[in-house]
Scaffold this motif. Structure first.
Motif, PDB file in Angstrom:
ATOM      1  N   ASN A   1     -12.766  -4.543  38.046  1.00 19.14           N
ATOM      2  CA  ASN A   1     -13.703  -4.157  39.097  1.00 19.14           C
ATOM      3  C   ASN A   1     -13.501  -2.673  39.385  1.00 19.14           C
ATOM      4  O   ASN A   1     -12.398  -2.252  39.757  1.00 19.14           O
ATOM      5  N   VAL A   2     -14.557  -1.889  39.206  1.00 24.29           N
ATOM      6  CA  VAL A   2     -14.408  -0.448  39.326  1.00 24.29           C
ATOM      7  C   VAL A   2     -15.427   0.135  40.295  1.00 24.29           C
ATOM      8  O   VAL A   2     -16.466  -0.462  40.577  1.00 24.29           O
ATOM      9  N   ILE A   3     -15.090   1.316  40.787  1.00 24.08           N
ATOM     10  CA  ILE A   3     -16.031   2.159  41.507  1.00 24.08           C
ATOM     11  C   ILE A   3     -16.036   3.504  40.806  1.00 24.08           C
ATOM     12  O   ILE A   3     -14.981   4.078  40.545  1.00 24.08           O
ATOM     13  N   CYS A   4     -17.219   3.968  40.457  1.00 27.00           N
ATOM     14  CA  CYS A   4     -17.341   5.187  39.666  1.00 27.00           C
ATOM     15  C   CYS A   4     -18.197   6.198  40.415  1.00 27.00           C
ATOM     16  O   CYS A   4     -19.275   5.863  40.911  1.00 27.00           O
ATOM     17  N   MET A   5     -17.712   7.417  40.505  1.00 28.35           N
ATOM     18  CA  MET A   5     -18.492   8.516  41.060  1.00 28.35           C
ATOM     19  C   MET A   5     -19.151   9.263  39.920  1.00 28.35           C
ATOM     20  O   MET A   5     -18.479   9.897  39.111  1.00 28.35           O
ATOM     21  N   SER A   6     -20.470   9.170  39.832  1.00 23.38           N
ATOM     22  CA  SER A   6     -21.220   9.950  38.867  1.00 23.38           C
ATOM     23  C   SER A   6     -21.704  11.202  39.587  1.00 23.38           C
ATOM     24  O   SER A   6     -22.748  11.212  40.227  1.00 23.38           O
ATOM     25  N   GLY A   7     -20.906  12.243  39.478  1.00 27.42           N
ATOM     26  CA  GLY A   7     -21.142  13.464  40.252  1.00 27.42           C
ATOM     27  C   GLY A   7     -20.049  13.640  41.283  1.00 27.42           C
ATOM     28  O   GLY A   7     -19.817  12.746  42.106  1.00 27.42           O
ATOM     29  N   ARG A   8     -19.368  14.764  41.253  1.00 30.59           N
ATOM     30  CA  ARG A   8     -18.280  15.037  42.194  1.00 30.59           C
ATOM     31  C   ARG A   8     -18.646  16.239  43.049  1.00 30.59           C
ATOM     32  O   ARG A   8     -19.697  16.859  42.899  1.00 30.59           O
ATOM     33  N   PHE A   9     -17.731  16.588  43.958  1.00 29.53           N
ATOM     34  CA  PHE A   9     -17.950  17.688  44.882  1.00 29.53           C
ATOM     35  C   PHE A   9     -16.956  18.810  44.599  1.00 29.53           C
ATOM     36  O   PHE A   9     -15.837  18.561  44.165  1.00 29.53           O
ATOM     37  N   HIS A  10     -17.378  20.038  44.864  1.00 28.20           N
ATOM     38  CA  HIS A  10     -16.573  21.209  44.555  1.00 28.20           C
ATOM     39  C   HIS A  10     -16.519  22.160  45.740  1.00 28.20           C
ATOM     40  O   HIS A  10     -17.459  22.240  46.538  1.00 28.20           O
ATOM     41  N   TYR A  11     -15.466  22.917  45.795  1.00 23.70           N
ATOM     42  CA  TYR A  11     -15.325  23.964  46.812  1.00 23.70           C
ATOM     43  C   TYR A  11     -16.461  24.975  46.709  1.00 23.70           C
ATOM     44  O   TYR A  11     -16.982  25.449  47.717  1.00 23.70           O
ATOM     45  N   TYR A  12     -16.889  25.291  45.480  1.00 23.27           N
ATOM     46  CA  TYR A  12     -17.922  26.320  45.311  1.00 23.27           C
ATOM     47  C   TYR A  12     -19.287  25.892  45.845  1.00 23.27           C
ATOM     48  O   TYR A  12     -20.186  26.728  46.001  1.00 23.27           O
ATOM     49  N   GLU A  13     -19.462  24.587  46.124  1.00 21.48           N
ATOM     50  CA  GLU A  13     -20.721  24.132  46.719  1.00 21.48           C
ATOM     51  C   GLU A  13     -20.812  24.455  48.207  1.00 21.48           C
ATOM     52  O   GLU A  13     -21.863  24.270  48.816  1.00 21.48           O
ATOM     53  N   GLY A  14     -19.716  24.914  48.768  1.00 25.70           N
ATOM     54  CA  GLY A  14     -19.699  25.248  50.184  1.00 25.70           C
ATOM     55  C   GLY A  14     -18.868  24.308  51.035  1.00 25.70           C
ATOM     56  O   GLY A  14     -18.737  24.508  52.240  1.00 25.70           O
TER      57      GLY A  14
ATOM     58  N   LEU B   1     -10.025  -0.077  40.662  1.00 19.41           N
ATOM     59  CA  LEU B   1      -9.818   1.183  39.961  1.00 19.41           C
ATOM     60  C   LEU B   1     -11.028   2.084  40.204  1.00 19.41           C
ATOM     61  O   LEU B   1     -12.166   1.627  40.166  1.00 19.41           O
ATOM     62  N   ALA B   2     -10.759   3.361  40.472  1.00 21.60           N
ATOM     63  CA  ALA B   2     -11.829   4.330  40.707  1.00 21.60           C
ATOM     64  C   ALA B   2     -11.837   5.364  39.591  1.00 21.60           C
ATOM     65  O   ALA B   2     -10.788   5.724  39.051  1.00 21.60           O
ATOM     66  N   ILE B   3     -13.038   5.830  39.249  1.00 20.67           N
ATOM     67  CA  ILE B   3     -13.203   6.851  38.209  1.00 20.67           C
ATOM     68  C   ILE B   3     -14.133   7.926  38.753  1.00 20.67           C
ATOM     69  O   ILE B   3     -15.209   7.616  39.289  1.00 20.67           O
ATOM     70  N   ILE B   4     -13.719   9.184  38.620  1.00 27.07           N
ATOM     71  CA  ILE B   4     -14.593  10.310  38.967  1.00 27.07           C
ATOM     72  C   ILE B   4     -14.927  11.038  37.677  1.00 27.07           C
ATOM     73  O   ILE B   4     -14.041  11.492  36.957  1.00 27.07           O
ATOM     74  N   LEU B   5     -16.215  11.139  37.388  1.00 30.39           N
ATOM     75  CA  LEU B   5     -16.690  11.691  36.131  1.00 30.39           C
ATOM     76  C   LEU B   5     -17.064  13.157  36.288  1.00 30.39           C
ATOM     77  O   LEU B   5     -17.759  13.529  37.223  1.00 30.39           O
ATOM     78  N   GLY B   6     -16.625  13.974  35.337  1.00 31.22           N
ATOM     79  CA  GLY B   6     -16.893  15.405  35.387  1.00 31.22           C
ATOM     80  C   GLY B   6     -18.173  15.796  34.674  1.00 31.22           C
ATOM     81  O   GLY B   6     -18.973  14.938  34.260  1.00 31.22           O
ATOM     82  N   THR B   7     -18.364  17.088  34.498  1.00 30.12           N
ATOM     83  CA  THR B   7     -19.574  17.657  33.925  1.00 30.12           C
ATOM     84  C   THR B   7     -19.942  17.006  32.594  1.00 30.12           C
ATOM     85  O   THR B   7     -19.135  16.920  31.674  1.00 30.12           O
ATOM     86  N   ALA B   8     -21.201  16.521  32.513  1.00 26.87           N
ATOM     87  CA  ALA B   8     -21.785  15.964  31.290  1.00 26.87           C
ATOM     88  C   ALA B   8     -21.072  14.707  30.796  1.00 26.87           C
ATOM     89  O   ALA B   8     -21.274  14.288  29.661  1.00 26.87           O
ATOM     90  N   LEU B   9     -20.249  14.079  31.647  1.00 24.30           N
ATOM     91  CA  LEU B   9     -19.512  12.891  31.223  1.00 24.30           C
ATOM     92  C   LEU B   9     -19.983  11.638  31.952  1.00 24.30           C
ATOM     93  O   LEU B   9     -19.320  10.609  31.935  1.00 24.30           O
ATOM     94  N   GLY B  10     -21.146  11.729  32.579  1.00 27.25           N
ATOM     95  CA  GLY B  10     -21.626  10.636  33.410  1.00 27.25           C
ATOM     96  C   GLY B  10     -22.079   9.409  32.660  1.00 27.25           C
ATOM     97  O   GLY B  10     -22.336   8.371  33.266  1.00 27.25           O
ATOM     98  N   GLY B  11     -22.179   9.477  31.318  1.00 30.07           N
ATOM     99  CA  GLY B  11     -22.668   8.341  30.554  1.00 30.07           C
ATOM    100  C   GLY B  11     -21.822   7.097  30.668  1.00 30.07           C
ATOM    101  O   GLY B  11     -22.317   5.980  30.459  1.00 30.07           O
ATOM    102  N   LEU B  12     -20.546   7.242  30.999  1.00 37.01           N
ATOM    103  CA  LEU B  12     -19.689   6.067  31.162  1.00 37.01           C
ATOM    104  C   LEU B  12     -20.227   5.150  32.241  1.00 37.01           C
ATOM    105  O   LEU B  12     -20.098   3.919  32.149  1.00 37.01           O
ATOM    106  N   ALA B  13     -20.849   5.719  33.250  1.00 33.91           N
ATOM    107  CA  ALA B  13     -21.390   4.907  34.349  1.00 33.91           C
ATOM    108  C   ALA B  13     -22.450   3.934  33.845  1.00 33.91           C
ATOM    109  O   ALA B  13     -22.633   2.852  34.427  1.00 33.91           O
TER     110      ALA B  13
END
Length: 273
Positions: free
Chosen positions: A75-88, A25-37
């Motif tokens: 067993n999980v994989i978690c992204m603490s920090g994602r990518f956005h179109y506005y980053e370029g 299972l994968a989890i992508i965490l959004g703004t200010a929600l990284g504490g789950l990691a």
């Protein structure tokens, strides 16, 4: 720039070399929600910058690392920090994380984001289970040469936000202490917040919340055949709903206020999947 399947497989091979289990299972965490990691047991932490052919997060409050381990018995994989179109990044580049998950054998994907409430019956601190999205950007992460190892050229997205996973989310909501809704997420490119006129328009189109992420990840998962469960933490009322400006500080503060309850809720869902 178009890439072949081996380009994406190189990222997965590197991550596999660091672990002795397969994430389910994968989890992508959004703004200010990284504490789950921080609650992942026996974590293996891999900075994005170390992963071949991966991207690097530039958004404030996004840690920029993969955390792999055990969470709520999975067993999980978690992204603490994602990518956005506005980053370029282009839409095509934004397919990279979910394609990594696919090559690692992930079976389910949970997405979270911070969003502005368009629906006037919602309140800051509420949670919205995403049932569908509106993307009028005219772009897709699947643009360009199709890679059949991931999925078909043309693919269905009518049940992209998986009904079975949404039912689990509702079942787990009892006793969570959170106010839960279901609704439609409207994607804006950012980084500027939306204008009041844009918010009035998207309300007419059927949107309940607006944000600057999630859609590229959901579309890539649909192409790969990975069921998605997605949440918006409603951190503010969208522009024009209240007579005050929208600011990033409010987004961060509201997300932090519900973070403990929301983390417990996500853990219950992970355990139930």
């Amino acid at each position: 720039m178009e890439h072949d399947f081996a380009y994406y497989q190189k990222s997965a091979d590197y991550v596999k070399s660091k672990i002795d289990f397969q994430p389910e299972l994968a989890i992508i965490l959004g703004t200010a929600l990284g504490g789950l990691a921080d609650e992942i047991e026996n974590p293996v932490i891999i900075p994005y910058a170390e992963i071949p052919n991966f991207l690097v997060s530039t958004a404030p409050s996004h840690a920029g690392k993969l955390i792999l381990g055990r969470l709520a018995g999975k067993n999980v994989i978690c992204m603490s920090g994602r990518f956005h179109y506005y980053e370029g990044y282009s839409f095509e580049q934004l397919s990279v994380p979910v394609r990594l998950f696919k090559n690692l054998g992930v079976q389910h994907l949970i997405l979270t984001n911070a969003a502005g409430a368009v629906n006037k019956s919602y309140h800051p601190g509420d949670i919205m289970i995403i049932t569908d999205h509106i993307n009028l950007m005219g772009a897709s992460p699947m643009r360009g040469k199709n890679l059949p190892e991931f999925g078909n050229r043309f693919f269905d997205v009518s049940s992209m936000y998986d009904p079975a996973l949404r039912k689990i989310a509702w079942d787990c909501a009892t006793g969570s202490g959170l106010t839960i809704h279901e609704g439609v997420y409207y994607y804006f490119s950012g980084p500027q917040f939306e204008t009041p006129a844009e918010i009035r328009a998207v309300r007419v189109l059927g949107a309940d919340a607006v944000g600057m992420s999630t859609v590229t990840e959901s579309l890539t998962a649909a192409h790969c055949g990975i069921p998605v469960l997605a949440f918006s933490v409603l951190t503010n009322m969208a522009a024009g709903v209240l007579d005050k400006p929208v600011g990033g500080d409010e987004v961060e503060e509201t997300a932090q206020k519900v973070a403990v309850l929301f983390r417990a809720y996500i853990k219950r869902i992970v355990q139930s999947i």
